[in-house]
Design an enzyme around this catalytic site. Structure first.
Site, PDB file in Angstrom:
ATOM      1  N   TYR A  31      -9.273  -4.719  11.935  1.00 32.36           N
ATOM      2  CA  TYR A  31     -10.161  -5.774  11.462  1.00 32.36           C
ATOM      3  C   TYR A  31     -11.530  -5.665  12.131  1.00 32.36           C
ATOM      4  CZ  TYR A  31      -6.051  -7.949   9.408  1.00 32.36           C
ATOM      5  OH  TYR A  31      -4.930  -8.187   8.655  1.00 32.36           O
ATOM      6  N   ASN A  83      -8.282  -3.654   4.221  1.00 34.44           N
ATOM      7  CA  ASN A  83      -8.945  -4.112   3.004  1.00 34.44           C
ATOM      8  C   ASN A  83     -10.465  -4.046   3.143  1.00 34.44           C
ATOM      9  OD1 ASN A  83      -6.385  -4.815   1.940  1.00 34.44           O
ATOM     10  ND2 ASN A  83      -6.457  -6.749   3.054  1.00 34.44           N
ATOM     11  N   ARG A  98      -2.564   7.454 -10.076  1.00 39.62           N
ATOM     12  CA  ARG A  98      -2.123   6.784 -11.311  1.00 39.62           C
ATOM     13  C   ARG A  98      -3.012   5.577 -11.593  1.00 39.62           C
ATOM     14  NH1 ARG A  98       0.250   1.950 -10.130  1.00 39.62           N
ATOM     15  NH2 ARG A  98       1.226   1.703  -8.069  1.00 39.62           N
ATOM     16  N   GLU A 126      -7.764  -1.417  -1.026  1.00 34.70           N
ATOM     17  CA  GLU A 126      -6.703  -1.623  -0.041  1.00 34.70           C
ATOM     18  C   GLU A 126      -6.173  -0.258   0.384  1.00 34.70           C
ATOM     19  OE1 GLU A 126      -4.342  -5.485  -1.245  1.00 34.70           O
ATOM     20  OE2 GLU A 126      -4.755  -4.288  -3.043  1.00 34.70           O
ATOM     21  N   PHE A 144       3.812  -4.989 -12.199  1.00 38.24           N
ATOM     22  CA  PHE A 144       5.255  -4.784 -12.054  1.00 38.24           C
ATOM     23  C   PHE A 144       6.004  -6.101 -12.235  1.00 38.24           C
ATOM     24  CE2 PHE A 144       3.198  -1.304  -9.934  1.00 38.24           C
ATOM     25  CZ  PHE A 144       3.966  -0.210 -10.298  1.00 38.24           C
ATOM     26  N   THR A 195      -2.232  -2.929   4.845  1.00 37.48           N
ATOM     27  CA  THR A 195      -3.427  -2.229   4.380  1.00 37.48           C
ATOM     28  C   THR A 195      -4.685  -2.707   5.087  1.00 37.48           C
ATOM     29  OG1 THR A 195      -3.705  -3.818   2.565  1.00 37.48           O
ATOM     30  CG2 THR A 195      -2.470  -1.801   2.090  1.00 37.48           C
ATOM     31  N   GLY A 232      -7.177  -9.988   4.418  1.00 36.72           N
ATOM     32  CA  GLY A 232      -6.713 -10.201   3.056  1.00 36.72           C
ATOM     33  C   GLY A 232      -5.572 -11.198   3.029  1.00 36.72           C
TER      34      GLY A 232
END
Length: 297
Positions: free
Chosen positions: A244, A184, A257, A233, A262, A182, A171
């Site tokens: 990977y 991905n 959520r 992610e 942001f 993360t 990513g």
């Protein structure tokens, strides 16, 4: 492979034991909906490989995957019973759901099987629909629950967590700079899972060799940065290493959520800290939650 399917599978297993014969599932690829409506988006709950692993985890002895093409779509219900099921597979019993239809024009039905069974010497078992709190269990209802982020509802209808499998790809590596590296995974373009943050449990490997990790995951377009194509992610807790090229199973345990944009990176990091804490709490409350998967091969 939801609770309705599992009721049919359990009936087949009982029938197999009674006859002293193996029990297996018959399924079709590509999915008939994809054949008849190739240009309509289809949110599949499980791809072929995942479906077979789920079926293997039910205790069935195997599965027969039939190619769904123009010839099969034009096969009459009677020909399917005689040529495919009796002559080709040599069946002695069939378990189906109450709404099962097959053959050209969907002319085949449970009532047809019940009427033909005694003449053909085949035992027929038709399972009624399964309800949860007076709501019928169905693939459509599960897809709707996932699209709304109702993970607990989807889990109840499936009899276990919904999961996806995919290869970890490179990513933008923003997560590493934020302190949240993360893994991905690009999901199917027709996946309608609600964009947001989830508590997930990750599996690497299969069978007895599978390792599991608690994690928090984001599925969405990353509105704070690029608002690009949807991407899953996954941040694995207490893990260090290179993933990977590894294929991971990601089971969705709880919705945390909605996806948000942001105003600053600092605000995003504070929220990620909170998301991680909430995900740990949710996973601690469900320490064994993971789909029951068998090994195919």
């Amino acid at each position: 492979v939801h609770l309705g399917h599992r009721a049919v599978i359990d009936a087949a297993l009982r029938m197999g034991r009674a006859h002293g014969k193996p029990a297996f599932a018959v399924t079709f690829e590509p999915h008939p909906r994809s054949f008849f409506s190739p240009n309509s988006p289809q949110f599949r709950l499980s791809d072929e490989a995942s479906k077979l692993r789920l079926l293997a985890g039910t205790g069935l002895d195997g599965a027969v995957v039939m190619t769904f093409d123009k010839t099969r779509a034009g096969t009459s219900a009677q020909d399917f019973i005689h040529h495919e099921l009796i002559e080709r597979l040599g069946i002695s019993g069939i378990a189906v759901g109450y709404d099962f239809h097959f053959g050209k024009g969907r002319a085949g039905s449970p009532s047809l099987l019940v009427s033909e069974g005694p003449r053909l010497g085949i035992e027929i078992d038709v399972q009624a629909h399964v309800d949860i709190e007076e709501r019928p269990v169905s693939s459509s209802a599960i897809r709707m629950a996932l699209a709304e982020g109702q993970i607990d509802e989807a889990t109840a209808m499936l009899g276990g967590p919904w999961f996806v499998s995919g290869e970890v790809i490179h990513g933008e590596k923003r997560g590493r700079d934020l302190g949240y590296p993360t893994a991905n995974i690009r999901l199917d373009k027709n996946c309608s899972l609600k964009h947001g943050i989830y508590a997930v449990r990750v599996g690497r490997g299969q069978g007895k060799d599978q390792a599991r990790f608690d994690a928090v995951a984001s599925f969405g377009r990353r509105p704070t940065f690029d608002n690009g194509a949807p991407l899953l992610e996954v941040f694995l807790f207490d893990f260090k290493g290179d993933l990977y090229g590894t294929v991971l199973d990601v089971a969705f345990i709880g919705f945390i959520r909605n996806e948000l944009k942001f105003d600053s990176v600092e605000a995003l990091i504070r929220q990620m800290d909170d998301d991680s804490a909430r995900a740990r709490e949710r996973l601690a409350a469900a320490p064994d939650a993971f789909p029951r998967l068998g090994v195919v091969g």
